[in-house]
Design an enzyme around this catalytic site. Structure first.
Site, PDB file in Angstrom:
ATOM      1  N   MET A   2     -22.721 -25.930   4.767  1.00 41.05           N
ATOM      2  CA  MET A   2     -21.751 -26.041   3.692  1.00 41.05           C
ATOM      3  C   MET A   2     -22.007 -25.026   2.586  1.00 41.05           C
ATOM      4  O   MET A   2     -21.083 -24.395   2.095  1.00 41.05           O
ATOM      5  CB  MET A   2     -21.757 -27.447   3.123  1.00 41.05           C
ATOM      6  CG  MET A   2     -20.531 -27.691   2.306  1.00 41.05           C
ATOM      7  SD  MET A   2     -19.807 -29.286   2.670  1.00 41.05           S
ATOM      8  CE  MET A   2     -21.211 -30.321   2.433  1.00 41.05           C
ATOM      9  N   CYS A  33     -28.804 -28.267  -7.921  1.00 42.13           N
ATOM     10  CA  CYS A  33     -27.436 -28.309  -8.456  1.00 42.13           C
ATOM     11  C   CYS A  33     -27.298 -29.102  -9.755  1.00 42.13           C
ATOM     12  O   CYS A  33     -26.655 -28.654 -10.704  1.00 42.13           O
ATOM     13  CB  CYS A  33     -26.491 -28.886  -7.408  1.00 42.13           C
ATOM     14  SG  CYS A  33     -27.089 -30.380  -6.603  1.00 42.13           S
ATOM     15  N   LYS A  70     -36.840 -33.365  -9.232  1.00 39.61           N
ATOM     16  CA  LYS A  70     -36.432 -31.970  -9.420  1.00 39.61           C
ATOM     17  C   LYS A  70     -35.812 -31.765 -10.798  1.00 39.61           C
ATOM     18  O   LYS A  70     -36.130 -30.798 -11.491  1.00 39.61           O
ATOM     19  CB  LYS A  70     -35.431 -31.563  -8.338  1.00 39.61           C
ATOM     20  CG  LYS A  70     -36.052 -31.328  -6.970  1.00 39.61           C
ATOM     21  CD  LYS A  70     -34.965 -30.952  -5.952  1.00 39.61           C
ATOM     22  CE  LYS A  70     -35.444 -31.201  -4.534  1.00 39.61           C
ATOM     23  NZ  LYS A  70     -34.338 -31.267  -3.576  1.00 39.61           N
ATOM     24  N   ARG A 107     -25.088 -41.254  -6.120  1.00 38.73           N
ATOM     25  CA  ARG A 107     -24.050 -40.590  -5.334  1.00 38.73           C
ATOM     26  C   ARG A 107     -22.768 -41.415  -5.403  1.00 38.73           C
ATOM     27  O   ARG A 107     -22.803 -42.624  -5.163  1.00 38.73           O
ATOM     28  CB  ARG A 107     -24.528 -40.519  -3.882  1.00 38.73           C
ATOM     29  CG  ARG A 107     -23.705 -39.660  -2.989  1.00 38.73           C
ATOM     30  CD  ARG A 107     -24.013 -38.190  -3.117  1.00 38.73           C
ATOM     31  NE  ARG A 107     -25.311 -37.820  -2.562  1.00 38.73           N
ATOM     32  CZ  ARG A 107     -25.852 -36.616  -2.754  1.00 38.73           C
ATOM     33  NH1 ARG A 107     -25.237 -35.679  -3.470  1.00 38.73           N
ATOM     34  NH2 ARG A 107     -27.036 -36.335  -2.250  1.00 38.73           N
ATOM     35  N   HIS A 157     -20.521 -32.487  -9.758  1.00 38.85           N
ATOM     36  CA  HIS A 157     -21.449 -33.496 -10.259  1.00 38.85           C
ATOM     37  C   HIS A 157     -21.098 -33.823 -11.714  1.00 38.85           C
ATOM     38  O   HIS A 157     -20.865 -32.924 -12.519  1.00 38.85           O
ATOM     39  CB  HIS A 157     -22.887 -32.967 -10.226  1.00 38.85           C
ATOM     40  CG  HIS A 157     -23.470 -32.878  -8.847  1.00 38.85           C
ATOM     41  ND1 HIS A 157     -22.837 -33.355  -7.728  1.00 38.85           N
ATOM     42  CD2 HIS A 157     -24.662 -32.366  -8.409  1.00 38.85           C
ATOM     43  CE1 HIS A 157     -23.613 -33.135  -6.667  1.00 38.85           C
ATOM     44  NE2 HIS A 157     -24.712 -32.536  -7.053  1.00 38.85           N
ATOM     45  N   THR A 177     -21.630 -27.070  -5.490  1.00 40.72           N
ATOM     46  CA  THR A 177     -21.920 -26.071  -4.454  1.00 40.72           C
ATOM     47  C   THR A 177     -21.544 -24.653  -4.910  1.00 40.72           C
ATOM     48  O   THR A 177     -21.873 -23.694  -4.238  1.00 40.72           O
ATOM     49  CB  THR A 177     -21.249 -26.396  -3.097  1.00 40.72           C
ATOM     50  OG1 THR A 177     -19.835 -26.365  -3.262  1.00 40.72           O
ATOM     51  CG2 THR A 177     -21.678 -27.764  -2.594  1.00 40.72           C
TER      52      THR A 177
END
Lengths: 349, 349, 349, 349
Positions: free
Chosen positions: B12, B148, B204, B234, B241, B329
């Site tokens: 993706m 991200c 992260k 999610r 996001h 993305t």
């Protein structure tokens, strides 16, 4: 059996009242009210039923009346209210002259002499009833329950608050669309999307929670004295509010202690064995990815709140975080009012 | 034109690389790698294309090779990596012997001599390249971009961090399913549901953000010294996001100041007029209910982060809160690596 | 009490078997099998439970075994199979040597001597059992139920087929994601999207329906002789298949007749008062916009099919159309096998 | 440049008009109308913008007027109408006295002297304009485009109809929520659910399609003479209608012929090279699981219809089936009206 009525019986929370009260051992629905458009019709004919379970046969033939105390038979003792706020502000006081009003509306929640109660959290606030009746010269009275997202949060904070000194709480919600009523959230707003705003919700969570955890002294409530900040958001979930909670205490945190404190929490409704009271108000899941709303909202008929991901917060001293899921229209609305009524029925009537 | 390759080109993020690089003024795709299952096939035949825009004609006939430096022509100068972590840890160093590796993978991000860079935030970390090449004896090098959700958060924190003293940050995310790859989140987990857990994501966000806002002194990065706690979830959104952010400063807050600071934020990529750099890295929406992922993720080709609901936090002194949306993305993955490469191309090559 | 086992007990249909069999008056679960990865573990430890209702306590401590007849105690009489097709083809015959296999798998459905049965539709096909046992020298036998979308369709067609001459049927489905198993449909494929293809589904619907409505003569089934064409699609619904059905008869249509024929349809399971048999296999909704999957899938514990929008087709003579909703993993899978077993238990054992 | 106006400019289709007309080579938006609530405001202030792409700068400062011809400057030549039906029935004739009205509303579609046109399908119906002007004494005129689901279906049927004898068509739709307007479908109706009913939609598809494929002889349209039956349903998709189509011809079917006939279909808009005309009105996908709405709706700026799964229908002689996806608010609404206006602009003005 106590005869009860439902004010605003055709709406989504009204339907939950009916669903939960069906086959209730102590309460029997004998009155249903709605807007004048529905008055005079059989309930079945007046209502587009939205719940997954079918409409109980017992209410189908009840004739809906206007939401007016003169229309409701006086052998009704308790009326449950799921009226819109503005409407509730006008109508609930009229009913309170003669009826017990167990209200899910926000209109009267913050009146100084109206108890805002979660039976497991602050049952002693019912002492305000006497003051309320005296102040207002009513034979009945009004008791209210908090906002849906507040209830779930407060049930998990209460045992912590009783055992530790809470310093700060931050909460970020992911709330179900049913909380806005059937027509509240357009599908265009929620498919492949979310809405990061719910009018008035953050203010309610912030004020109600501290009030519920506060102390009643005579006619005065002193709020719990920690800071609480909320950010509220709507996501593509039908029922069940999820909340991410960050807590800072005054002292060091042992996660197992916190967990046991939540898990073992019991209160008056459990002691009194109230019909709608779950054996445990707070359940703990140990899986990494739970609670989830579709999976956990219905546990114990939707009356328990499920917490999970209880973990130390490495970023701050004396801090931990967790996730909770609670059923917003059951424990967070109709079930909350009914549990209030059960407590009153057992302890006051 | 600089010849570039894409490692992991059929996934993706690989597809996003292709989409963004199509018609790029400085980079031309001449190599595409994937697993051995795809090697030897035309890209069009090897790939199930997932993006809404059609596959660019320019890549259809490129023959996919194994992800191995010996398979990639050496007139390629830059390779973009969207490899899975474990794979990246092994393969990226091999490529770095001769190629510039602009990586979206997390494997090398926290290596002391590998720059983790957002061009608007810490372009000076590219100075680590020299050290990296010296340490490892490579002719090429690896530069990485953050996770991200980190990128979107850090872009909004950077202007605040530069103008105020940040004390604490709490962030709660509502992340799109595309972040987990096409097969990452089963529909059973996300229809009428959400998943309150994303493996490794909170760690992260917490470590990368403080690193990016830190100071490079020779070969050492000193992290920004405030506390940051994340809770990651999610939700049923395809791309984009959303993050709810709570910030405490050391001093009093003027919301208009904060807003202007974010809105007026510009940095090196804007000064250098890099092709993929948005005119404004952070946009501000004034509506009550924005940003929303479906509405705001694509602003400025997905390279700006949109913030909104900037408001004082009544619960805490010196505090405010806001919501942000960033394209996970694009700005959060492929676009981030490409902007890194554009910066390198303009300043180093 | 008949001891029963479940083959493939950890999957989604396996879990439905457990949920429906919990507190069953005639069947008691004493064996659970799964892949070797799970063998030797307590069921609770081996299983990620996917259903909204909690895992029944009664199965938590059962030790999962390999799916192999030698591992299953021989006081088990019936095994329910929700195995994957390829696996079922190998394993079910082994079990059938000594056990009654009530299978939801498609592997053996179209074998000439294996009854494919919906108890309300073609209970007489159980006569094939004797032939099957003779042919194969088995002490046990295999009985199968059809595909989920076939069952719902056939239950509504059966009363029509018995009273009218059907000429043509076209059916277009909108199927729930649970039908593909927990990991079957990625959320990327279903958020703001649908998938207009389900492998093998159209073929199954077309062949199985005509077979079920056919006639058994000795060992031969003669299919119903009308044309049936299906187009099958996956939509963002958790449970409950919706089907749009177009029917052409040989003669003129009276919609009220059709409706009454469907509504009044009863058959052997109703006469025998089988535990899982709904009082009415087909329910009719009169509202314009029903049935809807979330609203209607659970009616009568998910064992009734709900039809609605029964209307004349103005485009063609002798034609009408309707919509149906059936619960795909209850009436369309686990509940179907269990009803088959109940019929066998009452009439054969 | 032709000056154009948009009637009902603040709604969802109104916004699509603006988006598509922005930077149009021949049309320039100079007038925007809406309800009196918006009149007098700048468009940007009057409008909650719903589309993913940002509102074009060019319209932000246009002052919205009432939807009344006296409020619209007479240097406007064409007005595009996305008015609600009842409103359109009253207002469009008023505008038609002096303006060309290219309408997406259904109010006037079936008037004998009002052309209902898809430029690729029946451009010759524009001959009715002269009759309309004569009948009604108008200087302007009204031209309409069909319903969104009709357009997509008819574009795929037209090449077949021209080359084969169609006997029957059955169509079952899975329609996007945007078709009902921003507030049209509550999220409670569509999360984990679908609505198997769209008021008036089946009737429109059935009558409009046969009309569009019919023959104009003087002032009379003779409908195409095959049967067409529709069943219409709403699913959780933002944009893009999907339709499952079953076709019976009079003669034997060669699928490759059918496919080529669709794929090679071109018509007047392609010959005239109209700005909004796609090179191919119908595209064919060969993958098993395409078209899908999120993937295929935007192809060729949303002006092509994508068909796939073209396959013989084994159930019936001379029969085949396929799936199509078309963008409902682009090709199915605003884009359709604009293409009509482009055709008029090129051939009549």
């Amino acid at each position: 059996m106590v005869n009860v009525g439902i004010l605003g019986a055709t709406g989504m929370v009204g339907q939950r009242f009916i669903q939960i009260l069906d086959k209730h051992p102590d309460f029997e629905i004998t009155a249903l009210t709605a807007s004048s458009r529905s008055a005079g019709k059989r309930y079945e004919d007046a209502t587009t039923w939205y719940l997954d379970d079918a409409m109980p046969d017992s209410v189908k033939d009840i004739i809906v009346t206007d939401t007016d105390p003169t229309e409701v038979s006086n052998n009704v003792e308790i009326v449950f209210s799921s009226l819109p706020t503005e409407n509730a502000a006008i109508v609930e006081p009229k009913f309170a002259k003669n009826y017990i009003v167990a209200s899910n509306a926000s209109a009267m929640r913050m009146k100084k002499d109206v108890p805002l109660v979660i039976p497991e959290v602050n049952p002693e606030f019912l002492d305000l009833i006497e003051i309320q009746q005296r102040n207002r010269g009513w034979d009945g009275f009004i008791v209210t329950n908090p906002n849906c997202s507040t209830i779930a949060l407060t049930l998990t904070l209460k045992p912590i608050y009783d055992s530790y000194d809470i310093n700060r709480v931050y909460v970020s919600t992911m709330q179900a669309v049913s909380g806005a009523g059937y027509n509240g959230v357009p599908s265009m707003a929620i498919v492949d999307n979310l809405v990061p705003y719910i009018g008035g919700e953050e203010e309610k969570m912030e004020s109600e929670t501290l009030h519920l955890l506060g102390t009643l002294d005579g006619s005065d409530v002193t709020n719990a004295n920690f800071g609480l900040s909320a950010s509220c958001h709507r996501v593509a979930v039908v029922d069940g509010h999820t909340e991410a909670v960050f807590v800072e205490l005054d002292n060091d945190v042992d996660i197992e202690d916190i967990k046991n404190t939540m898990k073992n929490f019991k209160s008056i409704p459990q002691d009194l064995n109230l019909h709608s009271a779950p054996k445990n108000p707070v359940l703990i899941r140990e899986e990494n990815d739970r609670p989830q709303p579709r999976m956990d909202r219905n546990t114990n008929n939707g009356m328990s709140v499920t917490a999970g991901r209880l973990r130390k917060d490495p970023a701050f001293e004396n801090s931990f975080k967790y996730i909770l899921v609670g059923h917003n229209t059951v424990r967070g609305a109709a079930g909350a009012s009914i549990l209030n009524a059960e407590l009153i029925n057992k302890t006051i009537l």
